[in-house]
Each structure stands twice: as C-alpha cells, then as structure tokens.
Design an enzyme around this catalytic site. Structure first.
Site, PDB file in Angstrom:
ATOM      1  CB  SER A   9      32.419  38.147  40.216  1.00  0.00           C
ATOM      2  OG  SER A   9      32.584  38.388  38.743  1.00  0.00           O
ATOM      3  CG  HIS A  34      31.944  42.988  40.389  1.00  0.00           C
ATOM      4  ND1 HIS A  34      32.433  44.039  41.058  1.00  0.00           N
ATOM      5  CD2 HIS A  34      32.910  42.394  39.779  1.00  0.00           C
ATOM      6  CE1 HIS A  34      33.864  44.429  40.084  1.00  0.00           C
ATOM      7  NE2 HIS A  34      33.754  43.444  39.627  1.00  0.00           N
ATOM      8  CG  ASP A  36      34.285  41.099  36.341  1.00  0.00           C
ATOM      9  OD1 ASP A  36      35.005  42.026  36.963  1.00  0.00           O
ATOM     10  OD2 ASP A  36      34.331  40.128  36.996  1.00  0.00           O
ATOM     11  CG  MET A  38      36.445  40.313  30.834  1.00  0.00           C
ATOM     12  SD  MET A  38      36.908  39.137  31.711  1.00  0.00           S
ATOM     13  CE  MET A  38      37.116  39.146  33.476  1.00  0.00           C
ATOM     14  CG  HIS A  67      36.306  45.526  36.858  1.00  0.00           C
ATOM     15  ND1 HIS A  67      36.116  44.480  37.169  1.00  0.00           N
ATOM     16  CD2 HIS A  67      36.957  46.597  36.682  1.00  0.00           C
ATOM     17  CE1 HIS A  67      37.889  44.617  37.428  1.00  0.00           C
ATOM     18  NE2 HIS A  67      38.019  46.039  37.126  1.00  0.00           N
ATOM     19  CG  MET A  69      38.469  44.394  34.107  1.00  0.00           C
ATOM     20  SD  MET A  69      38.588  42.058  34.475  1.00  0.00           S
ATOM     21  CE  MET A  69      37.081  42.311  34.717  1.00  0.00           C
ATOM     22  CG  MET A 138      42.461  44.411  39.904  1.00  0.00           C
ATOM     23  SD  MET A 138      40.691  43.632  39.273  1.00  0.00           S
ATOM     24  CE  MET A 138      40.932  42.055  38.574  1.00  0.00           C
ATOM     25  CG  ASP A 176      37.786  41.333  41.805  1.00  0.00           C
ATOM     26  OD1 ASP A 176      37.719  39.747  41.610  1.00  0.00           O
ATOM     27  OD2 ASP A 176      36.986  41.795  40.143  1.00  0.00           O
TER      28      ASP A 176
END
Length: 209
Positions: A9, A34, A36, A38, A67, A69, A138, A176
């Site tokens: 990640s 990966h 993330d 946000m 991913h 979020m 998660m 994760d």
C-alpha cells in the site's frame, strides 16, 4: 503457507518519492500496487486523487488496486478508471446503490471490489457477492496506517471462503490492516488471496517468501 498475492500500500510510502516506492514494490516481486484514496469525510485523512494515480501510471505495468475510502464513490469511479486504475474497490458503507456501481465498474472494463469495515458483517454482502471480483476485508478501522489487527476480523476471511465454495463464486479475498510477520500466517491460513501491507512492507519488516 498457502500462496498469496502481495499488494503493498502506497499509504505508507514516502509521498515525496512515489516513483521510488513503485520501484521498491517491483524489486520485491509484489504483484499489485494498492492505492488508498481518502477524502477526509468517509475517513479522517486526505491522501491523493486522480492526478497522482495518472502521474504514476506510466511507471509500472503492475495493476493498480484503487481502494476508494470516500463518500459517494459513484462520483469517482469513471475518473479513476480513466486515470489508470485496474481494480476499483469501494466501501459497502459508503453508498446505497451498490449493485449499480459494481456493474458500472465492470462496464468500464475494470475489476469491481467491495470493502467492509470491521463493524460490518459478511452477511451484509449476500446480495452483491455474485457481482464482485474482489472482497476487501478491513482488519483495522480504515483511515490510518500502522494500526494493530483486530483478531475477530480474521474470521470473516474463512466465512467468505465458505460462501464462495457453497455458492460457486469466484471472487478474490483481500485483507488490509495490521499485516506483518506475526499476523500474516493466520490471515493466509484463513484463506486470503491478496495481502495488503503498508507500514511493515515499507519499513522492510515484512517477509513473505
């Protein structure tokens, strides 16, 4: 230990040298990057968006696992697909029309993933599992790297394996949160196909071969 795909990640990488982080991922024979994303609403922090994904896309041929979020991910999937995402995963808890969004991701030619936070049971996914390529479990509360795993979440992995077998489905199970040398064994034994590691990977502490 069963074989699994490693997806480091970028959340735990040095943001001032993402190119170096991508090189490190390749040098360590990982299979996926990966990413993330946000938004400061669904989770407290803000990381990066489409321009960053687009800028690092030419650096590697490895697939990008984005991913989301974020709240209202339906407003983001088209632009992340255009920016270079190969897999797009959003949270069950972040939107209402989940089936529609999973279908849209597939229409864009991408793999569709659904993620659940620790407080969401696997049973909540029953109606959408036939439409997903990836389920992301998660094992920490999303939003920050370096957290300790919540042990009870590992049971969800085994539950998803059973459901996949019973219903003849083919989704991959990704995990994760809190993955390190002490926890990876139980995660893989439970049946995880994809392991996401951030802090432990970039600190050089995670050994998986």
């Amino acid at each position: 230990m069963n074989k699994f795909i490693l997806a480091p990640s970028l959340l735990s990488a040095d943001f001032s040298d993402l190119a170096g982080a991508v090189r490190l991922i390749e040098q360590n024979h990982a299979s996926v990057v990966h990413i993330d994303v946000m938004d400061g609403h669904f989770v407290p922090q803000i990381t990066y968006g489409q321009p960053v994904v687009k800028s690092i896309r030419p650096l590697t041929k490895l697939p990008f696992d984005v991913h989301l979020m974020v709240d209202c991910p339906e407003n983001q999937v088209d632009s992340f697909a255009a920016s270079g995402a190969d897999w797009i995963t959003f949270h069950f808890e972040s939107t209402v029309h989940i089936h529609r969004l999973l279908c849209r991701i597939r229409e864009l030619g991408k793999k569709a993933g659904i993620a659940i936070v620790p407080s969401t049971p696997v049973s909540a996914l029953s109606e959408v599992l036939p439409f997903v390529d990836l389920v992301l479990v998660m094992t920490v509360n999303p939003g920050f790297g370096g957290q300790k795993i919540i042990p009870s979440c590992v049971e969800k992995i085994a539950a998803l394996v059973r459901i996949r077998e019973e219903r003849g489905l083919s989704y991959k199970i990704s995990v994760d949160g809190g993955v390190n040398n002490q926890t990876v064994g139980s995660i893989v034994t439970a049946g995880a196909d994809i392991i996401i590691s951030g802090s432990a990977f970039f600190k050089g502490e995670f050994k998986w071969e």
